[in-house]
Write an enzyme that holds these catalytic residues in place. Structure first.
Site, mmCIF file in Angstrom:
data_model
loop_
_atom_site.group_PDB
_atom_site.id
_atom_site.type_symbol
_atom_site.label_atom_id
_atom_site.label_comp_id
_atom_site.label_asym_id
_atom_site.label_seq_id
_atom_site.Cartn_x
_atom_site.Cartn_y
_atom_site.Cartn_z
ATOM 1 N N ASP A 220 0.870 -1.175 0.000
ATOM 2 C CA ASP A 220 0.000 0.000 0.000
ATOM 3 C C ASP A 220 0.910 1.228 0.000
ATOM 4 O OD1 ASP A 220 -3.206 0.634 1.607
ATOM 5 O OD2 ASP A 220 -2.077 1.782 0.140
HETATM 6 C C1 GLC Z 1 -4.234 4.365 -0.092
HETATM 7 C C2 GLC Z 1 -5.179 3.253 0.282
HETATM 8 C C3 GLC Z 1 -5.379 2.235 -0.792
HETATM 9 C C4 GLC Z 1 -5.263 2.919 -2.142
HETATM 10 C C5 GLC Z 1 -3.827 3.376 -2.299
HETATM 11 C C6 GLC Z 1 -3.598 4.114 -3.623
HETATM 12 O O1 GLC Z 1 -3.484 4.757 1.013
HETATM 13 O O2 GLC Z 1 -4.963 2.572 1.513
HETATM 14 O O3 GLC Z 1 -6.669 1.638 -0.586
HETATM 15 O O4 GLC Z 1 -5.617 2.010 -3.167
HETATM 16 O O5 GLC Z 1 -3.414 4.208 -1.233
HETATM 17 O O6 GLC Z 1 -4.324 5.292 -3.668
#
Ligand code: GLC
Length: 753
Positions: free
Chosen positions: A289
């Protein structure tokens, strides 16, 4: 255009294929498919730097959504994937640079958060889950894929499949609620919708099941908080939707910000290598993430970037989302022998396979068709489906015969801070962090105006100003009350602003924010017929509107076609059919609350101020305000004649369940028939009831249907006291009805021996 080294001249392809087939036929070993040969051929040509670049996922936008210049990094061959870069023309230009101006011309994969729609925004995932309509959920994901793929995107960070029991956690809006079975069915439907049958088709995109795993455990409801949960909780509650997405062929999995067993997911070898890859057989890409590899340093699990990179690559994380630690550290780790090059090769193989599967090598520009982009984005067909999906996503919680309203009504007052808002009709993801545009949204006021007759007078008053948690605009209440007095009926729109749920949006209380309760109390005193329409991402404490008003409609965040869809329900053009995918708390004090809690030695007894030795509170009920699976209709459905094909089955047998459902009203409608079980005696404590199947049916007025569901050993298995997934012989309670409330369920007993 530079001839790709990767593209073997056609004749060479032919002989390669012929050679492969001959080997396959002669040696009876698994035939190495052409794609694997092309991957191996490409891998052989790649330098270490080029390999590591394929594990690098950069963002095209900074924290303030300003565009970053990514061209130099692409030219230097440092980029395998880009997030937050959109538009067919824009991404075509970047792709041409990647292919024509880097040594091997490996195409870039473009990622985006296409969570519930791309430009055409569908109901929030919480709303869609309320429809229990798997075909519709698949369809909206497919439309989102069509629009995203036409706009230069190949991978979406969806479905979010985190089960949660906590309405304080802002991300409850992104998931499918509290139940593993419903969550699993929806996860699979979304993967089917996004990925279709052929990932190389330019109307499909790769899906990503997230956030692996247990992110919804959110200690105290606070996002990113590190909760603790047992392996039993992991396997019984959090794992099923991921397994379902993987069995459906999801192409990628994103690891969570959270941890399991004290180890952050991004460094957790057991989670990724053992559970995800070994046990569940997942062979796609694992994506970190946002910054979770660099987070290892913040949480004290890594000394520095070098340590963080080593832990993450050894744990099995393939793509480094935006921290750029891999691209700065991996080469050094390989050179000094800290990390085995085979780990990198395996990660790169998974990335290259994903790009081959998407067709990016065979036709790198297929996803960048500006003409198709204009044709499909926000087209009429998509908007029609968005309206139907929104209609089905809403849950009628109360109706004292006020609804449906007549379109010939003489006067109607549309009141409330969300009655004429656009952006707040979409979730945090729909409104702000993807491509949805608030200008495309139909407000509730607009929807009602377009629905009623030309003779109807529509009054409007904001009532109070909803500006976060501020108690502002109380001075507007008098005007709202005066407007309400003039009308035959009041439609009151309350709830939250789009940013008050979603990522990083946890609350300590689920009280309706701002001065909305003051407005509600004021309207309750004038004894007018009021229907409250809730616009919200999470459940709120709605005891007052439920107590005071004649009707309450949970609309969640309906998306682009919000106003029309809500009006369709208010005026009866659509008969409400939604069912809650979460327990609606009586108040915040009940949280965490969920229908499938484990059986206790002391049964729930509601409020019992005399006998203190019950499983209850002294001050409030233990029952939710509204139960999981609950939702009213303008029709009335009668369940009867529950029977089992066989009352006794062997350990490997199945049996069928029959129940008659009749529409005893004068209006056609839809019902969701729900099957729950209880294992009456088991070696480990089981929930009082567990959803194990459901069927959404349509019934004309007076029509009776016999619904058939089945029970098989898989639905009765559980993790026993030794944590083995088994079926234990014994008696099972079989419950069928239209909600998880006991009073709504017919019951039979099944004996498994
Ligand atoms: C964010 C979220 C995730 C998302 C990613 C890209 O922090 O936790 O769900 O897809 O970053 O935006």
């Amino acid at each position: 255009m530079k001839q790709n080294n990767i593209k073997l001249p056609l004749i060479k392809h032919f002989f390669t294929l012929l050679f492969v087939m001959l080997i396959g036929m002669s040696s009876c070993k698994p035939v190495i498919i052409k794609e694997d040969l092309r991957i191996e051929n490409l891998l052989k040509q790649m330098t270490l730097k080029e390999k590591v670049s394929q594990l690098n996922l950069i963002t095209a936008l900074d924290d303030n959504n300003n565009e970053l210049d990514v061209i130099d990094k692409i030219k230097n061959g440092e980029v395998g994937h880009i997030l937050k870069s959109n538009g067919a023309q824009n991404n075509l230009e970047l792709q041409k640079i990647a292919i024509n101006q880097s040594r091997l011309g490996i195409p870039i994969m473009f990622h985006e958060d296409v969570i519930h729609g791309y430009k055409t925004i569908f109901p929030s995932p919480m709303g869609e889950a309320s429809s229990w309509n798997l075909e519709m959920i698949e369809k909206t994901a497919h439309i989102a894929a069509i629009e995203a793929a036409a706009s230069g995107i190949q991978l979406t960070y969806a479905p979010m499949v985190d089960v949660t029991h906590d309405a304080r956690w802002g991300r409850i809006v992104e998931g499918a609620g509290e139940d593993p079975w419903l969550g699993s069915e929806i996860a699979a439907a979304r993967v089917r919708g996004f990925q279709g049958k052929d990932l190389s088709d330019s109307s499909t995109i790769m899906a990503c099941a997230k956030h692996f795993i247990g992110y919804g455990n959110a200690l105290a409801g606070i996002d990113y908080n590190i909760g603790e949960f047992s392996e039993r909780m992991l396997r019984e509650t959090y794992l099923p939707p991921f397994k379902s997405a993987i069995d459906e062929g999801v192409g990628s999995v994103m690891v969570a910000y959270s941890a399991y067993n004290g180890v952050p997911a991004s460094a957790n070898k057991w989670l990724i290598n053992q559970l995800l890859r070994e046990e569940l057989g997942f062979d796609g890409m694992v994506i970190s993430d946002w910054g979770t590899i660099s987070n290892l340093i913040k949480s004290g699990n890594a000394i520095n970037e070098n340590d963080a990179a080593q832990q993450a690559i050894e744990a099995g994380v393939d793509l480094d989302m935006v921290s750029e630690i891999y691209v700065h550290q991996i080469e050094q780790l390989i050179r000094d022998g800290s990390v085995d090059i085979e780990l990198i090769n395996m990660a790169v193989r998974r990335v290259l396979k994903a790009k081959f599967d998407l067709g990016l090598f065979d036709n790198p520009y297929v996803y960048f068709d500006t003409i198709r982009e204009k044709e499909v984005v926000l087209c009429e067909d998509h908007l029609l489906i968005a309206r139907q999906a929104a209609r089905e996503s809403m849950v009628l919680l109360k109706n004292n015969n006020l609804l449906p309203l007549s379109k010939e009504i003489k006067t109607i007052a549309v009141i409330g801070p969300l009655a004429n808002r656009k952006k707040d009709m979409m979730s945090w993801w729909g409104a702000n962090h993807s491509q949805g545009n608030e200008n495309d949204v139909v407000t509730l006021l607009e929807g009602i105006k377009s629905a009623v007759s030309k003779q109807t007078k529509v009054f409007y008053s904001e009532g109070v100003i909803l500006n976060g948690f501020e108690k502002s605009g109380i001075n507007l209440i008098d005007e709202a009350v005066a407007v309400a007095r003039k009308a035959d009926v009041v439609v009151l729109a309350v709830g939250e602003e789009y940013w008050m749920s979603g990522e990083g949006a946890s609350v300590s209380e689920i009280t309706l924010p701002g001065s909305q309760n003051e407005l509600i109390q004021a309207l309750a005193r004038i004894n007018k017929p009021v229907v409250a329409v809730l616009i919200n991402g999470r459940p709120y404490d709605i005891r007052t509107p439920v107590a005071e008003f004649d009707a309450v409609l949970e609309a969640w965040q309906p998306g682009t076609m919000a106003g029309h869809a809500i009006s369709d329900l208010l005026f009866g053009d659509y008969n409400p059919s939604g069912k809650l995918p979460v327990s609606y708390p009586y108040n915040g004090g009940q949280i965490p609350i969920f229908y499938n809690q484990k059986r206790s030695s002391h049964d729930f007894e509601g409020v019992n101020l005399t006998d203190r030795y019950k499983n209850n509170y002294l001050d409030i009920t233990t029952k939710p305000l509204f139960s999981f699976g609950f939702g009213l209709s303008y029709s009335k459905f009668e369940f009867s004649n529950l029977r089992l094909e066989k009352d006794t089955i062997g350990m490997n047998e199945t049996t069928k369940i029959f129940v008659d459902v009749q529409n005893i009203s004068d209006r056609a409608g839809e019902e969701v028939v729900q099957l729950y079980i209880q294992d009456m005696v088991s070696s480990a404590i089981r929930p009082a009831k567990e959803l194990k199947d459901f069927s959404r049916i349509s019934l004309k007025s007076g029509e009776l249907k016999t619904v058939v569901l089945d029970i098989n050993p898989e639905k009765l298995k559980f993790y026993n006291s030794e944590m083995n997934y088994v079926l234990e012989p014994g008696y099972f309670s079989i419950m069928v009805g239209n909600s998880s409330q006991n009073e709504d369920l017919l019951v039979k007993t099944l004996h498994v021996k």
